[in-house]
Design a protein around this motif. Structure first.
Motif, PDB file in Angstrom:
ATOM      1  N   HIS A  76      26.717 -25.584 -11.722  1.00 34.94           N
ATOM      2  CA  HIS A  76      26.621 -24.630 -12.826  1.00 34.94           C
ATOM      3  C   HIS A  76      25.310 -24.849 -13.570  1.00 34.94           C
ATOM      4  CE1 HIS A  76      30.739 -23.311 -12.290  1.00 34.94           C
ATOM      5  NE2 HIS A  76      31.176 -24.553 -12.405  1.00 34.94           N
ATOM      6  N   LEU A  77      24.658 -23.748 -13.878  1.00 36.85           N
ATOM      7  CA  LEU A  77      23.481 -23.756 -14.742  1.00 36.85           C
ATOM      8  C   LEU A  77      23.852 -23.003 -16.008  1.00 36.85           C
ATOM      9  CD1 LEU A  77      20.468 -24.526 -15.062  1.00 36.85           C
ATOM     10  CD2 LEU A  77      19.917 -22.258 -14.158  1.00 36.85           C
ATOM     11  N   GLY A 135      25.397 -19.697 -24.201  1.00 39.68           N
ATOM     12  CA  GLY A 135      26.644 -20.235 -23.676  1.00 39.68           C
ATOM     13  C   GLY A 135      27.078 -19.634 -22.359  1.00 39.68           C
ATOM     14  N   THR A 136      26.233 -18.844 -21.716  1.00 44.92           N
ATOM     15  CA  THR A 136      26.576 -18.188 -20.457  1.00 44.92           C
ATOM     16  C   THR A 136      26.090 -19.027 -19.275  1.00 44.92           C
ATOM     17  OG1 THR A 136      24.518 -16.904 -20.500  1.00 44.92           O
ATOM     18  CG2 THR A 136      26.492 -15.919 -21.507  1.00 44.92           C
ATOM     19  N   GLN A 137      26.690 -18.777 -18.118  1.00 41.46           N
ATOM     20  CA  GLN A 137      26.299 -19.460 -16.898  1.00 41.46           C
ATOM     21  C   GLN A 137      25.319 -18.568 -16.133  1.00 41.46           C
ATOM     22  OE1 GLN A 137      29.613 -20.989 -14.621  1.00 41.46           O
ATOM     23  NE2 GLN A 137      30.852 -21.275 -16.466  1.00 41.46           N
ATOM     24  N   LEU A 138      24.098 -19.031 -16.032  1.00 45.25           N
ATOM     25  CA  LEU A 138      23.069 -18.275 -15.335  1.00 45.25           C
ATOM     26  C   LEU A 138      23.168 -18.413 -13.824  1.00 45.25           C
ATOM     27  CD1 LEU A 138      20.048 -19.184 -17.640  1.00 45.25           C
ATOM     28  CD2 LEU A 138      21.628 -17.252 -17.835  1.00 45.25           C
ATOM     29  N   PHE A 139      23.791 -19.481 -13.382  1.00 46.16           N
ATOM     30  CA  PHE A 139      23.929 -19.718 -11.944  1.00 46.16           C
ATOM     31  C   PHE A 139      25.201 -20.518 -11.706  1.00 46.16           C
ATOM     32  CE2 PHE A 139      23.409 -23.096  -8.760  1.00 46.16           C
ATOM     33  CZ  PHE A 139      23.346 -22.347  -7.597  1.00 46.16           C
ATOM     34  N   SER A 140      25.946 -20.121 -10.684  1.00 42.71           N
ATOM     35  CA  SER A 140      27.145 -20.850 -10.266  1.00 42.71           C
ATOM     36  C   SER A 140      27.169 -20.859  -8.743  1.00 42.71           C
ATOM     37  CB  SER A 140      28.427 -20.206 -10.818  1.00 42.71           C
ATOM     38  OG  SER A 140      28.492 -20.350 -12.218  1.00 42.71           O
ATOM     39  N   GLY A 141      27.223 -22.020  -8.179  1.00 46.81           N
ATOM     40  CA  GLY A 141      27.252 -22.174  -6.732  1.00 46.81           C
ATOM     41  C   GLY A 141      28.355 -23.112  -6.307  1.00 46.81           C
ATOM     42  N   GLN A 142      28.745 -22.997  -5.050  1.00 45.97           N
ATOM     43  CA  GLN A 142      29.793 -23.832  -4.494  1.00 45.97           C
ATOM     44  C   GLN A 142      29.222 -24.588  -3.308  1.00 45.97           C
ATOM     45  OE1 GLN A 142      32.581 -23.890  -6.160  1.00 45.97           O
ATOM     46  NE2 GLN A 142      33.789 -25.300  -4.907  1.00 45.97           N
ATOM     47  N   SER A 143      29.141 -25.891  -3.448  1.00 48.90           N
ATOM     48  CA  SER A 143      28.647 -26.728  -2.365  1.00 48.90           C
ATOM     49  C   SER A 143      29.790 -27.067  -1.420  1.00 48.90           C
ATOM     50  CB  SER A 143      28.018 -28.006  -2.935  1.00 48.90           C
ATOM     51  OG  SER A 143      27.582 -28.852  -1.906  1.00 48.90           O
ATOM     52  N   ASP A 144      29.457 -27.630  -0.276  1.00 50.13           N
ATOM     53  CA  ASP A 144      30.479 -28.044   0.683  1.00 50.13           C
ATOM     54  C   ASP A 144      30.714 -29.550   0.649  1.00 50.13           C
ATOM     55  OD1 ASP A 144      28.028 -28.680   1.640  1.00 50.13           O
ATOM     56  OD2 ASP A 144      28.315 -27.860   3.656  1.00 50.13           O
ATOM     57  N   LYS A 178      20.551 -30.925   0.145  1.00 45.39           N
ATOM     58  CA  LYS A 178      20.266 -29.488   0.162  1.00 45.39           C
ATOM     59  C   LYS A 178      19.423 -29.089  -1.043  1.00 45.39           C
ATOM     60  CE  LYS A 178      24.313 -28.167   2.856  1.00 45.39           C
ATOM     61  NZ  LYS A 178      25.465 -27.265   2.978  1.00 45.39           N
ATOM     62  N   ALA A 179      18.524 -28.143  -0.784  1.00 44.66           N
ATOM     63  CA  ALA A 179      17.685 -27.560  -1.837  1.00 44.66           C
ATOM     64  C   ALA A 179      18.177 -26.147  -2.124  1.00 44.66           C
ATOM     65  CB  ALA A 179      16.226 -27.546  -1.408  1.00 44.66           C
ATOM     66  N   TRP A 180      18.406 -25.840  -3.393  1.00 43.54           N
ATOM     67  CA  TRP A 180      18.929 -24.547  -3.826  1.00 43.54           C
ATOM     68  C   TRP A 180      17.845 -23.792  -4.588  1.00 43.54           C
ATOM     69  CZ3 TRP A 180      24.220 -22.779  -3.655  1.00 43.54           C
ATOM     70  CH2 TRP A 180      25.107 -23.664  -3.030  1.00 43.54           C
ATOM     71  N   ASP A 181      17.942 -22.472  -4.494  1.00 46.52           N
ATOM     72  CA  ASP A 181      17.098 -21.570  -5.281  1.00 46.52           C
ATOM     73  C   ASP A 181      17.995 -20.877  -6.304  1.00 46.52           C
ATOM     74  OD1 ASP A 181      15.360 -19.713  -6.367  1.00 46.52           O
ATOM     75  OD2 ASP A 181      14.379 -19.289  -4.455  1.00 46.52           O
ATOM     76  N   ILE A 182      17.696 -21.081  -7.582  1.00 43.97           N
ATOM     77  CA  ILE A 182      18.524 -20.491  -8.637  1.00 43.97           C
ATOM     78  C   ILE A 182      18.413 -18.972  -8.641  1.00 43.97           C
ATOM     79  CG2 ILE A 182      18.854 -20.406 -11.143  1.00 43.97           C
ATOM     80  CD1 ILE A 182      17.870 -23.263 -11.270  1.00 43.97           C
ATOM     81  N   ARG A 183      17.275 -18.436  -8.299  1.00 42.48           N
ATOM     82  CA  ARG A 183      17.083 -16.980  -8.342  1.00 42.48           C
ATOM     83  C   ARG A 183      17.961 -16.253  -7.345  1.00 42.48           C
ATOM     84  NH1 ARG A 183      10.726 -17.902  -7.622  1.00 42.48           N
ATOM     85  NH2 ARG A 183      11.709 -19.322  -6.114  1.00 42.48           N
ATOM     86  N   THR A 184      18.148 -16.823  -6.168  1.00 44.62           N
ATOM     87  CA  THR A 184      18.984 -16.179  -5.146  1.00 44.62           C
ATOM     88  C   THR A 184      20.376 -16.775  -5.075  1.00 44.62           C
ATOM     89  OG1 THR A 184      18.163 -17.687  -3.436  1.00 44.62           O
ATOM     90  CG2 THR A 184      16.939 -15.641  -3.795  1.00 44.62           C
ATOM     91  N   GLY A 185      20.564 -17.975  -5.611  1.00 48.86           N
ATOM     92  CA  GLY A 185      21.868 -18.618  -5.544  1.00 48.86           C
ATOM     93  C   GLY A 185      22.229 -19.108  -4.154  1.00 48.86           C
TER      94      GLY A 185
END
Length: 539
Positions: A312-313, A319-328, A354-361
């Protein structure tokens, strides 16, 4: 009317003993030989007994004046020592309570529609035995429940309890007990999840004062002074309910009064650790322990990862989440790219980094190695390279403890860095020299060159603290003169970087001190956190 129950189960010895009775000659005779009185059915003889209740057994020497055979319940009352239920009945762990009246008997799960006059097995009319953790309610046959409903009043309640004590404890097959226990555990887990705290809810915006802290403002326009050794505790922060895994000051100097902490209690917090020592905001975005949390380089966002596989970003102002991802895999470490702040690298309980890109998620790069877990990540050479410390478990794994990667091509630069057979739970870079430090489970800090071939210094080693399997962190002071590390026994140790001698030892915490960090602006402020769940600010 309660009666002796015969069980059709050859595997249990406790249930077959009361299914036998002794005649006057002392010979054992099975209770399956049942006799009915002439001219009437058993149900008409004893109207208080249900259709599926067991019939009384033969007894040669006990009869009433009318010629009818006495039930065994009455015999047991006159001779309590011969009652087999004394051995079968489970002990009562609760005070006896009164039973409601007028309640119909509970139907059995095993009973089906049968012809009139047919007597099924005695276990057909008994309640299920339901076990609960910590307390136990003694099981009662349905015949006792029916007797209770027929006798109202206080005197009737005592008689009901007496009759229930004389009844034989019903037998529940092992397969049915297992299914009941499984359904009970499933129901309790659902109730726990329903009653638990809400996860993923949007937190309130962080109220940050627009002005700079009065303690930090005098140091903003002047170069960093020489670091002084802290001696006293300024604040003792105890709001976390679990071990604190990591702490970090806000990287923006004007907002560096804020301290970020990640804990095993599924939360991460933002503190005003310079002015007031109070908690500014608590974030409950994860359903499991938060192992890593990092400030973004701009100081307005926080990236968090935990054992719930979630990333989570969070924007602090809205107070909003700009990015939410699910890792394995479960997350144990996070680091922003030092140049491109829209990229970050994460590792955990997986052979891959792993390297993540926040812009694309999405995941943009993967770095694979024959390892079990990634313990820490450290960027070098302004982000073109990074190091990963691993927890390799094979016998010849010493050459894979620290691995150097090329960030763009995902290729290994070197895995022949640390050859001693110790894992390195944390890494730290020096602010002014091209070297980095590795915390080892050999209870010492090792010094390495930050350029290829990343040779380890044989002359300088920082010893005296204990690691003992904890993820004990280490860090250099902003001027590079001091080195601080925690210890498994709760101490905080400061070393001179040049001489590797111990400068001071602070008796910091009651349990293992796992995190230490110098303030980026104030030259004499140090923050430490422990496995006990508390944070201390030293000055």
């Amino acid at each position: 009317m309660a009666s002796l129950v015969a069980y059709d189960d050859s595997e249990s010895e406790a249930e077959t003993e009361p299914a036998e009775s002794f005649n006057a000659a002392g010979q054992v005779k099975d209770t399956s030989d049942v006799v009915k009185p002439r001219g009437q059915d058993f149900a008409s003889e004893a109207p208080g007994v249900t259709e599926g209740a067991a019939l009384p057994t033969k007894h040669g020497s006990h009869e009433d004046p009318a010629g009818h055979r006495l039930p065994l319940v009455r015999l047991w009352r006159s001779d309590p020592g011969s009652c087999p239920s004394q051995r079968l009945q489970w002990p009562r762990t609760e005070p006896e309570a009164t039973f409601p009246t007028g309640k119909p008997p509970r139907p059995s799960l095993w009973t089906s529609h049968v012809p009139a006059g047919h007597v099924p097995l005695a276990a057909a009319r008994f309640k299920q035995v339901k076990l609960s953790w910590g307390t136990y309610d003694s099981p009662e046959p349905s015949s006792c429940a029916q007797t209770k409903s027929e006798t109202p009043g206080k005197n009737g309640n005592s008689l009901q309890r007496k009759r229930c004590e004389d009844c034989v404890v019903p037998y529940t097959p092992k397969r049915l007990r297992q299914s009941q226990a499984l359904s009970t555990e499933t129901g309790e887990s659902k109730d726990t999840e329903a009653q638990g705290p809400s996860v993923g809810r949007a937190p309130a915006p962080l109220c940050v004062a627009p002005r700079v802290s009065e303690f930090i403002e005098p140091y903003l326009d002047s170069p960093y002074r020489e670091t002084t050794i802290p001696r006293k505790v300024l604040f003792h922060l105890r709001s976390h309910r679990g071990p604190v895994n990591s702490i970090q000051w806000c990287p923006v100097f004007a907002k560096s009064h804020m301290l970020l902490s990640a804990s095993m209690d599924k939360t991460f917090k933002v503190w005003n650790a310079v002015d007031s020592g109070r908690c500014l905001q608590t974030y409950c975005l994860h359903s499991e322990a938060v192992r890593a949390a990092r400030w973004s380089p701009c100081g307005r966002r926080i990236l968090s990862g935990g054992f719930d596989f979630a990333l989570h970003l969070t924007d602090l102002e809205t107070g909003t989440q700009l990015f939410s991802g699910q890792s394995d895999f479960r997350i144990t470490t996070l680091k922003f790219h030092p140049k491109d702040h829209s990229l970050f690298v994460c590792g955990g309980f997986n052979p891959e980094v792993k390297a993540w890109d926040i812009r694309t998620g999405k995941v943009v790069r993967s770095y694979k190695a024959t390892i079990q877990q990634t313990l820490d990540i450290l960027f070098l050479q302004e982000g073109s390279e990074f190091l990963s410390s691993t927890d390799a478990s094979s016998r010849d794994s010493a050459d894979r403890t620290i691995i150097a990667w090329d960030f763009r091509s995902s290729a290994k630069i070197s895995n022949q860095i640390f050859h001693e057979r110790y894992t390195c739970p944390s890494l730290a870079s020096h602010p002014r020299e091209p070297v980095f430090l590795a915390q080892t489970n050999g209870n010492y800090l090792a010094l390495f060159s930050a350029v290829w071939p990343y040779r380890m210094s044989r002359r300088r080693r920082y010893e005296g603290h204990k690691v003992e399997g904890y993820s004990v962190g280490c860090e250099c002071s902003p001027d590079g003169d001091l080195l601080v590390t925690g210890s498994a026994d709760g101490r905080v140790l400061l070393y001179s970087f040049r001489t590797a001698s111990r400068a001071r030892t602070l008796q910091g915490h009651a349990q293992a001190c796992v995190g230490t960090t110098f303030h980026p602006v104030l030259p004499s402020v140090l923050a430490t956190c422990s496995w006990e769940g508390d944070i201390k600010i030293w000055h």
